[in-house]
Design an enzyme around this catalytic site. Structure first.
Site, PDB file in Angstrom:
ATOM      1  N   GLY A 166      35.079  30.924  33.665  1.00 29.60           N
ATOM      2  CA  GLY A 166      35.222  30.012  32.541  1.00 29.60           C
ATOM      3  C   GLY A 166      34.507  30.567  31.333  1.00 29.60           C
ATOM      4  O   GLY A 166      33.814  31.589  31.385  1.00 29.60           O
ATOM      5  N   LYS A 167      34.671  29.891  30.201  1.00 28.08           N
ATOM      6  CA  LYS A 167      33.993  30.281  28.974  1.00 28.08           C
ATOM      7  C   LYS A 167      33.698  29.036  28.159  1.00 28.08           C
ATOM      8  O   LYS A 167      34.364  28.001  28.283  1.00 28.08           O
ATOM      9  CB  LYS A 167      34.840  31.253  28.156  1.00 28.08           C
ATOM     10  CG  LYS A 167      36.139  30.674  27.589  1.00 28.08           C
ATOM     11  CD  LYS A 167      36.911  31.718  26.830  1.00 28.08           C
ATOM     12  CE  LYS A 167      38.192  31.133  26.234  1.00 28.08           C
ATOM     13  NZ  LYS A 167      37.912  30.175  25.144  1.00 28.08           N
ATOM     14  N   GLY A 168      32.663  29.155  27.331  1.00 28.98           N
ATOM     15  CA  GLY A 168      32.289  28.064  26.448  1.00 28.98           C
ATOM     16  C   GLY A 168      32.233  28.541  25.020  1.00 28.98           C
ATOM     17  O   GLY A 168      32.912  29.495  24.633  1.00 28.98           O
ATOM     18  N   CYS A 169      31.385  27.893  24.226  1.00 24.73           N
ATOM     19  CA  CYS A 169      31.294  28.243  22.820  1.00 24.73           C
ATOM     20  C   CYS A 169      30.369  29.421  22.560  1.00 24.73           C
ATOM     21  O   CYS A 169      30.330  29.942  21.452  1.00 24.73           O
ATOM     22  CB  CYS A 169      30.833  27.031  22.009  1.00 24.73           C
ATOM     23  SG  CYS A 169      29.211  26.424  22.495  1.00 24.73           S
ATOM     24  N   SER A 170      29.616  29.854  23.575  1.00 23.71           N
ATOM     25  CA  SER A 170      28.655  30.931  23.343  1.00 23.71           C
ATOM     26  C   SER A 170      28.623  31.973  24.441  1.00 23.71           C
ATOM     27  O   SER A 170      27.830  32.915  24.356  1.00 23.71           O
ATOM     28  CB  SER A 170      27.243  30.347  23.189  1.00 23.71           C
ATOM     29  OG  SER A 170      26.862  29.653  24.366  1.00 23.71           O
ATOM     30  N   ALA A 171      29.451  31.857  25.468  1.00 19.07           N
ATOM     31  CA  ALA A 171      29.375  32.806  26.584  1.00 19.07           C
ATOM     32  C   ALA A 171      30.639  32.737  27.423  1.00 19.07           C
ATOM     33  O   ALA A 171      31.416  31.776  27.348  1.00 19.07           O
ATOM     34  CB  ALA A 171      28.156  32.515  27.449  1.00 19.07           C
ATOM     35  N   ALA A 172      30.814  33.764  28.241  1.00 18.46           N
ATOM     36  CA  ALA A 172      31.868  33.809  29.262  1.00 18.46           C
ATOM     37  C   ALA A 172      31.210  34.064  30.607  1.00 18.46           C
ATOM     38  O   ALA A 172      30.213  34.791  30.694  1.00 18.46           O
ATOM     39  CB  ALA A 172      32.890  34.896  28.946  1.00 18.46           C
ATOM     40  N   ASP A 365      22.416  18.821  26.060  1.00 14.23           N
ATOM     41  CA  ASP A 365      23.857  19.095  26.108  1.00 14.23           C
ATOM     42  C   ASP A 365      24.388  18.767  27.493  1.00 14.23           C
ATOM     43  O   ASP A 365      25.155  19.529  28.080  1.00 14.23           O
ATOM     44  CB  ASP A 365      24.127  20.557  25.759  1.00 14.23           C
ATOM     45  CG  ASP A 365      25.608  20.807  25.442  1.00 14.23           C
ATOM     46  OD1 ASP A 365      26.322  19.839  25.156  1.00 14.23           O
ATOM     47  OD2 ASP A 365      26.040  21.974  25.512  1.00 14.23           O
TER      48      ASP A 365
END
Length: 508
Positions: A166-172, A365
């Site tokens: 998965g990935k988010g707004c700052s990392a994979a 968060d």
């Protein structure tokens, strides 16, 4: 609450005795000795007399607190009782009015009940401390997958990297494994294993089943996106230091690419381990590789050497963690927990949040995407909080974040900020008691000794279940409950639960 109840009971007894002694009509005052008419006597010798009670004056209210001169004795029940006893004798000899005698009698009776309640509370608190000490030692974390490789795993080249998780707004995040290193080349050829070379070994999509003895992926590697942190290891660790809050000491003690900066001085706190909080096993910097799906999923954050239009730096931070099957959001898409199971899941999050509060850390968060899930043998989900990139964990300010105006950014995810509830510890105890102590709390006028008896029974049953079953979620939650046992927080939870249960009955 126990003090208030005790004083109330003393006041009731005092009023009953007052009515008994003043029921006869007549002009007599006092307890067999006539009293001089005039202003009512004061609290002590040499005090200014107060106004006499009459039709135009408001009667003295009982139970509104102690006079100013007795505030010093609030911390000393014995001293307060002795002072009240002396004043009561003086007032009785000098002839006090019925209201004054009632006040002293009520306080005397109330203080006697307080001393009894305090003795019960001390015994209960001592028993809770003993239970807590036992389960604090028993409640140990399972060893991480890299325990046997203490000085390995600090280079990206040592890992076999699979597909994207998965990935988010700052990392994979990618699945990963560390192959067992063979002793020589002949053994490696006979086993058909891949030796780590100059870059990380990457299994192409669809070839996992074709690779000989393809390993499972017990690990996950989180690759941070470096847009503005620079390319030096020191600068990267300083800019992304919040990601290291759940890191173990070993994780930041090895090689970090070309430098070994260690944990930055004056940086965020190091979080003590907890079974419901992710543990970073390794942290290091390395050159950004071209991983599967990178050109499609996040081309803009790649360095220009990998993508001409990329804005990222060539070096970044990598975090190695345990690989979990899914997130809470993914779990809830295919499962609808029963009320009891939902309570157990919520309880795990409260235990984790309470641990963060005790450590002076705010996640800021917390959402279903940042909660990982794995199942025990019975299919019960075990929840783990992850992704501390937005956390508040400053050694200097703790949780007292300076916030002088609405123009200052609080940080964190404002949409997920919780209101002021009871504390996480009390809320967790409410759920613990509702799950395991239903029959005990149903008793009327539950005494501390009865509560301690129930806790001892739970302790014995939990220790036995822990020996007979392995990694059972409910057993682990009971052990957490007993390892964090505090009598005051437990009493508050019991009172809250009792009041909430009584509310529907009152409405009916």
């Amino acid at each position: 609450m126990a003090v208030r109840q005790a004083l109330g009971r003393g006041l009731q007894l005092g009023r009953a005795l007052l009515l008994r002694f003043t029921a006869k009509p007549g002009p007599a005052y006092g307890w067999g000795r006539p009293e001089r008419p005039g202003p009512a006597a004061g609290w002590g010798r040499g005090e200014r007399p107060g106004p006499a009670a009459g039709p135009g004056t408001e009667p003295c209210r009982l139970g509104l607190g102690l006079p100013g001169r007795y505030r010093f004795f609030r911390q000393s029940v014995a001293g307060l009782a002795e002072r009240l006893q002396r004043q009561f004798v003086v007032r009785a000899r000098g002839g006090a009015g019925p209201r004054g005698r009632a006040v002293f009698l009520a306080f005397g009776l109330g203080l006697g009940l307080i001393e009894e309640k305090q003795a019960e509370g001390r015994r209960a608190a001592s028993a809770c401390e003993e239970i807590q000490a036992v389960f604090t030692q028993k409640n140990k974390l399972l060893p991480d997958p890299l325990d046997t490789r203490r000085w390995q795993g600090f280079r990206l080249e040592e890992y076999l990297i699979g597909q994207s998780i998965g990935k988010g707004c700052s990392a994979a995040v990618y699945e990963a494994a560390m192959p067992v290193l063979p002793r020589n080349l002949e053994e490696a050829e006979s086993l058909g294993q891949l030796l780590p070379g100059k870059g990380p070994e990457i299994l192409p999509r669809g070839e996992e089943a074709l690779a000989p003895r393809a390993p499972a992926f017990p690990l996950a590697i989180k690759m941070m996106w470096n847009i503005s942190a620079g390319s030096s290891s020191e600068a990267i660790f300083s800019a992304m230091s919040q990601e290291l809050v759940p890191a173990s000491r070993v994780a930041v003690a090895g090689e970090y690419g070309a430098a070994t900066p260690g944990r930055p001085k004056g940086g965020p706190k190091q979080l003590a381990p907890h079974p419901n909080i992710i543990r970073v096993l390794r942290a290091f910097t390395s050159s950004v590789p071209l991983l599967p799906g990178a050109l499609v999923d996040y081309p803009d954050v790649l360095p220009p050497c990998l993508h001409p239009a990329g804005l990222g730096h060539g070096r970044t931070l990598f975090l190695v963690m345990k690989n979990y099957p899914c997130t809470l959001r993914q779990y809830l898409r295919g499962n609808t927990p029963s009320p009891r199971l939902a309570t157990v899941m919520t309880l795990q999050l409260l235990e984790a949040v309470d641990h963060l509060v005790q450590q002076g850390v705010a996640h800021r968060d917390l959402k279903s995407d940042n909660i990982l899930v794995e199942l025990d043998a019975d299919g019960c989900p075990w929840l783990v909080i992850t992704d501390f990139g937005c956390c508040l964990a400053d050694e200097r300010v703790g949780l007292q974040l300076p916030f002088t105006s609405w123009y200052v950014d609080r940080g964190g995810n404002g949409c997920l900020m919780a209101p002021e509830r009871p504390s996480a510890r009390v809320a967790a105890n409410v759920l613990h008691l509702s799950l395991w102590g239903e029959h005990t709390l149903a008793l009327k006028n539950l005494k501390p000794d009865e509560m301690i008896g129930w806790l001892l029974q739970q302790s014995a049953a939990t220790l036995l279940a822990n020996r007979l079953t392995e990694n059972c979620v409910e057993t682990k939650m009971k052990m957490l409950f007993l390892a964090n046992l505090e009598y005051e927080a437990l009493s508050q939870a019991a009172l809250l639960l009792d009041s909430w249960r009584a509310a529907p009955r009152q409405l009916l």
